[in-house]
Design an enzyme around this catalytic site. Structure first.
Site, short mmCIF file in Angstrom:
data_model
loop_
_atom_site.label_atom_id
_atom_site.label_comp_id
_atom_site.label_asym_id
_atom_site.label_seq_id
_atom_site.Cartn_x
_atom_site.Cartn_y
_atom_site.Cartn_z
N HIS A 192 10.98 -23.48 -31.76
CA HIS A 192 10.96 -22.55 -32.88
C HIS A 192 11.52 -23.27 -34.10
CE1 HIS A 192 10.27 -18.52 -30.82
NE2 HIS A 192 10.02 -19.46 -29.92
N CYS B 119 11.90 -14.54 -31.35
CA CYS B 119 12.67 -14.23 -30.15
C CYS B 119 13.36 -12.89 -30.36
CB CYS B 119 13.71 -15.32 -29.88
SG CYS B 119 14.70 -14.99 -28.40
#
Length: 172
Positions: A78, A109
């Site tokens: 990420h 997330c």
């Protein structure tokens, strides 16, 4: 550390993903390596930073450590703290064969406050191709898809390439 293993039909590879959870803090690289070693049935090992705290040097070292097990290694990153693309490159340098990304950088997330999306596929492909790593991805089609998706969703996406001027520039 949480482990997810995907079920697969006979004759297909099993995938293993190691997830770092935000409430646990740092994960010991030795524990990750030991766990990967014990999971002999996994066809590939994908190391995941789902909250965007990975840094290039740590990613490279962990990939190197896991790659010596002799199975394909990948990275799922990420870009929450703007280190995702550099960490993807470090994963390749460490021996990763697989890089996960998402169109436009969509995702995130749900367990991590303020976590942004995944590394954007189009940005990662552009970077790799620009430095001579052939991906086989039709970048123009991918960028077109991201633009279409941004319009459909009615918002800018996390990726940058679909908004950038073409490079290298074309002359008329």
């Amino acid at each position: 550390m949480q482990i997810l293993a995907s079920a697969s039909p006979a004759g297909h590879r099993d995938d293993l993903v190691l997830l770092r959870l935000p409430l646990r803090g740092e994960v010991d690289p030795g524990a990750v390596s030991d766990l990967c070693e014990r999971l002999a049935a996994a066809g590939e090992l994908v190391l995941a930073d789902t909250i965007g705290v990975a840094t290039p040097r740590r990613v490279r070292r962990l990939v190197e450590r896991v790659a010596i097990l002799g199975r394909p290694v990948g990275a799922h990153l990420h870009n929450t703290r703007n280190t995702g693309y550099a960490s993807a490159w470090a994963a390749l340098e460490g021996g990763a064969e697989i890089l996960d990304a998402s169109v436009g950088g969509l995702g995130g997330c749900p367990f991590s406050p303020n976590a942004t999306g995944n590394v954007a596929t189009e940005d990662l492909v552009w970077q790799l191709e620009r430095d001579g790593v052939r991906t086989g991805v039709d970048l123009d089609a991918l960028v077109g898809t991201v633009g279409w998706l941004a319009g459909l969703l009615g918002r800018d996406l996390e990726g940058q390439l679909y908004r950038a001027a073409p490079w290298p520039p074309t002359t008329s």
